[in-house]
Structure formats: structure tokens, C-alpha cells
Design an enzyme around this catalytic site. Structure first.
Site, mmCIF file in Angstrom:
data_model
loop_
_atom_site.group_PDB
_atom_site.id
_atom_site.type_symbol
_atom_site.label_atom_id
_atom_site.label_comp_id
_atom_site.label_asym_id
_atom_site.label_seq_id
_atom_site.Cartn_x
_atom_site.Cartn_y
_atom_site.Cartn_z
ATOM 1 C CG ASP A 108 -8.675 -4.312 -2.543
ATOM 2 O OD1 ASP A 108 -9.877 -4.206 -2.322
ATOM 3 O OD2 ASP A 108 -7.979 -3.391 -2.982
ATOM 4 C CG HIS B 177 -2.055 0.961 1.091
ATOM 5 N ND1 HIS B 177 -1.941 2.291 1.369
ATOM 6 C CD2 HIS B 177 -3.310 0.756 0.649
ATOM 7 C CE1 HIS B 177 -3.100 2.877 1.118
ATOM 8 N NE2 HIS B 177 -3.956 1.968 0.683
#
Ligand code: CMC
Length: 429
Positions: free
Chosen positions: A363, A306
Site C-alpha cells: 500500500d 506487515h
């Protein structure tokens, strides 16, 4: 009071003001840089660039903190409904009971889909991706309900916000039902947003669907977790498009396009496809990890890494627990969940991922949870869209309400040809 940043560039000394946020984040304000020195900054991917100041969402990526309007994501998931969170993001306050009732009324009222929009849906191929259908329908709202732009009154923007939050749910369910050939289902008046969403997805005239309270709770948490994430790719897109004074529908439709990409919201679908591929081909976890580490191979482990979280993604932690609970409740085991846990364990012990601070993101586990709840893979990103809609609206509203707003227009460093003379067509190779 922060000390100004001092830089020496192009033979000049420049003192630049430092802006400090309420959580102690600091930025050097370079607004005067080009005017004074003719230099610009170059920051591909904008990893060091603040595009705005904002009062909506705070993230501390090192500590794994996520707050909406000052409330922690953990507390909101435990105590709030998604509709309260929508209200909080858009209005900068939690609603009173009367405000919440009024907002819910609007969500019921605006769930109706104009019959002409159903014709639009019917002209898509039956296997069109729901993200494509949703993006098109949200864009089309500009024609059905014109006139909400940067100059609109706040009350008009607020009503449009309710219309968008109601219609996005309807469009997501519709896109799915269209792919199945099922008739449209409208929400039950007075029932909560999550139950209605599940009903609008799964109810059929021959098999009544009664939403299970645990599924409704999971839906609520999933939507809250996706509701905003400050200046991510889709939200920045919404702001950039909106900065040209494009209307609210057009601006959020551009957010849907950005969210669809597999490096952003589309990653939830890609994670499931990756896990399924590992299972179907009987690939070893080590083999997959080595492929992800190989710099000559474009493959990446989907659901890991991320831009902002460099410790853990607090959303992933909540979803992982929820996923186990839902699977346990249904007395199901999912071989893909076992695979995901094995992959996570091995990745977290691998030096490549440790050095680069790559952790499972939201996710990684959300797809497994959607699957446990009965959603097909191509609906994962549309559900993310339903959740993210209030965040996009809140950012658009914040931007257009700020005085002196400027069109977003980055610069570039040109690296192409210089001064070529135009050859006749007979001389070209
Ligand atoms: N698998 C293997 N290596 C990775 C991965 C990954 N998933 N993610 C990053 N890296 C490596 C990358 O190759 C680079 O290595 P090196 O320093 O040797 O060149 C280093 O880690 C830094 O990566 P980056 O691409 O500079 O990081 P970024 O901040 O630009 O990208 C990201 C962030 C999320 C796009 C990226 O981590 C990625 O592609 N992850 C997989 C897709 C994904 O799960 N996306 C969902 C993001 S969370 C939800 C959302 O945003 O909607």
C-alpha cells in the site's frame, strides 16, 4: 515424515501430530488439545495460528516470496492477464485459449447491472465512500441472484465467480461515476478487462477516453498483485462467514467490509492522506518518524510493516518501479513520490524499523501509482477490492468443497466478573 510435537500441559503429556506443507512449512495440529487437557491456546491476532490448509497461495515472508497456485508473482505480472490469474485462482489451472474465451464471454455478459440496483445506488448520499456502495451492492446480489451456497454445484459456483468478477468492476466504476454525477458506462464487448475498467471509470459522453496501453498494463499488474494473499484479515473473514454456510455473495461482502479498514486495504488511502498531510503542514520527515516511534502516540507510519513479510514485500517492489515508469512516461513529477522515497530511505536506515523488520508494504506505493493513473483517493481501496475478489472466491470455493468442513468458532479466556448478584434498580450507582 515429521516428528510429532510433544507438550506437557495440565499435568499431562500429549503427542500432537505435525502437519507439513508442500513448501516445508510445519504446524502442530492441536485439534486434540482441549478434548484431552481442557486447555486451549491463546493467540491474539492469530500470528501463530493456522486456520486451514490451502492450495491457493504461498508466501515466504522471510524471503519475500509470493506464489499463486505455484506461479511466482513476478512471472504472472510479466506474462499473464488479470483474467487468466482469476481463472488460475478459482480453477487451480491456467486456462486454455478456449477456456479463456469462454470466461471472457461470461465477464462481458455479467457486466450488466440490474436496473433495480441502479436505484439502490441513487439513494446513497453523493459523497458516500465507494467501498460502502460496493459492499452494499455485492451484498444485494444475494437477492438478485439467490441460491449459491455451500451445497451448490461446482458449475454454479464457477458461473457466480464470473458474475462477481464482472459486477465488482462495474460497481467500482459506478460508485465513482455516481459521486461525479456521470452516466453509467458499460464495457466494450471483446475488449480486455483492464481497458474496459479504465473506460468504465473515465469515459464521458463529451470526452472520449481511449485507454493508453501502458496504463492498461499497469492496471493489469495492479490487479494481479492484489488478487490473493492467503489468510489475510479480509480472506479470513470471508472464510469465517462462509463457514456458517452463508452464501457466496454475503461472504465476499463481509470481505469488503474487512478490507476497508486502514490497517488492511484502506491503508492505500491512508498513506496518501499521510503524505499529503506531511506536505501541507510542512512537517519534517524526522519529526514524522519520531511520532511513529513514540509509544504514547497512536500514530503509525501507514504503508509500513506487515504481519508476514519480514524482509520486503515483493508487491511493493514491483509497484515502486511501475510508479516511476508511469510518472516518467507522463513526464510528470509528483512531490508526494519524492516525499515517499525520502521517507522510505530514512525509515530503512532507522534502528526502530530495522529491529522490528518494518518495510514498505504494497500500500505504500500503490496509492501513488493510482494517483499517477488519474484515480481519486477514495477509489484506491475499491480497486484493491476488484483485484482481491478472485482470491476471496477461490478461498470460499476451496473451503466449501472440502469434506467435513466445520463452522469457524474460536474460543476465549473469560476475564470478566464472576457470580454477581442482581441489584434492584434503586440500589444501583
Ligand atoms: N509504524 C510504526 N510502528 C509500527 C508500524 C508502523 N507502521 N507497524 C508496526 N509497528 C511496530 C509496533 O508498534 C510494534 O512495536 P513494539 O514491538 O515496540 O510493540 C511492532 O512494530 C510490531 O507491530 P505489530 O502491530 O505487532 O505488527 P502486526 O503484525 O500486528 O501488524 C500491520 C501489521 C500491517 C497491521 C502494522 O504493521 C501496521 O499497522 N502497519 C500500518 C498499516 C498498513 O500499512 N497496513 C497495510 C498492510 S499490507 C496490505 C494489507 O494487509 O492489506
Amino acid at each position: 515424515m515429521s516428528t510429532p510435537g510433544k507438550i506437557h500441559v495440565g499435568g499431562q503429556d500429549l503427542e500432537l501430530p505435525v502437519i507439513e506443507g508442500t513448501e516445508g512449512e510445519k504446524a502442530v495440529d492441536i485439534s486434540a488439545l482441549r478434548g484431552t487437557t481442557k486447555y486451549i491456546t491463546l493467540d491474539q491476532g492469530y500470528g501463530n495460528t493456522g486456520s486451514c490448509t490451502s492450495k491457493i497461495t504461498f508466501i515466504d515472508g522471510e524471503k519475500g516470496i509470493l506464489h499463486y497456485r505455484g506461479y511466482s508473482i513476478e512471472e504472472l505480472c510479466e506474462k499473464a492477464t488479470f483474467v487468466e490469474v482469476c481463472y488460475l485462482l478459482i480453477h487451480d489451472k491456467l486456462p486454455t485459449q478456449a477456456e479463456l474465451d469462454e470466461f471472457n464471454e461470461l465477464l462481458d455478459k455479467y457486466s450488466l447491472v440490474h436496473e433495480a440496483m441502479l436505484h439502490l445506488i441513487n439513494h446513497f448520499p453523493y459523497d458516500a465512500h465507494p467501498m460502502n456502495v460496493m459492499g452494499c451492492l455485492v451484498q444485494a446480489l444475494s437477492s438478485f441472484y439467490p441460491g449459491v451456497d455451500a451445497k451448490s454445484k461446482t458449475e454454479h459456483i464457477n458461473l457466480t465467480a464470473a458474475r462477481l468478477i464482472a459486477k465488482t468492476r462495474a460497481f467500482a466504476a459506478l460508485a465513482y461515476r455516481k459521486s461525479k454525477g456521470f452516466p453509467l458506462v458499460y464495457p466494450n464487448k471483446g475488449e480486455d478487462y483492464g481497458s474496459n475498467f479504465l473506460r468504465m471509470m473515465f469515459d464521458t459522453p463529451v470526452k472520449h477516453y481511449e485507454p493508453d496501453p501502458d496504463m492498461v498494463k499497469a492496471m493489469n499488474i495492479l490487479l494481479i498483485l492484489h488478487a490473493d494473499h492467503e489468510q489475510n484479515c479480509s480472506t479470513s473473514t470471508v472464510r469465517l462467514v462462509g463457514s456458517s454456510h452463508a452464501n457466496l455473495y454475503a461472504s465476499v461482502a463481509s470481505g469488503i467490509a474487512a478490507l476497508w479498514g486502514p490497517l488492511h486495504g484502506g491503508a492505500n488511502q491512508s498513506v496518501m492522506e499521510m503524505l499529503q498531510n506531511i506536505k501541507d503542514k510542512g512537517l519534517g520527515i524526522e519529526q514524522v518518524i519520531n511520532k511513529a516511534k513514540d509509544k504514547d502516540d497512536p500514530f503509525r507510519l501507514m504503508g509500513f510493516g506487515h504481519r508476514v513479510y519480514k524482509n520486503f514485500d515483493p508487491r511493493a517492489r514491483i509497484i515502486k518501479d511501475l510508479c516511476r515508469k508511469i510518472l516518467l512516461k507522463n513526464a510528470n513529477s509528483d512531490p508526494l513520490l519524492d516525499l515517499a522515497i525520502e521517507l522510505e530511505d530514512k525509515v530503512l536506515a532507522d534502528d526502530y524499523f530495522i529491529e522490528r523488520k518494518l518495510y514498505p508494504n504494497v500500500d505504500f506505493y500503490s496509492g501513488l501509482l493510482y494517483r499517477a493513473m488519474g484515480f481519486p483517493v477514495n477509489m484506491f481501496t475499491p480497486i484493491f477490492t476488484v483485484g482481491r475478489m478472485p482470491g476471496w472466491i477461490a478461498h470460499w470455493k476451496e473451503m466449501v468443497s472440502e469434506p467435513g468442513g466445520k463452522i469457524g468458532r474460536p474460543r476465549q479466556i473469560y476475564t470478566g466478573y464472576t457470580n454477581r448478584s442482581y441489584p434492584d434498580i434503586s440500589e444501583r450507582k
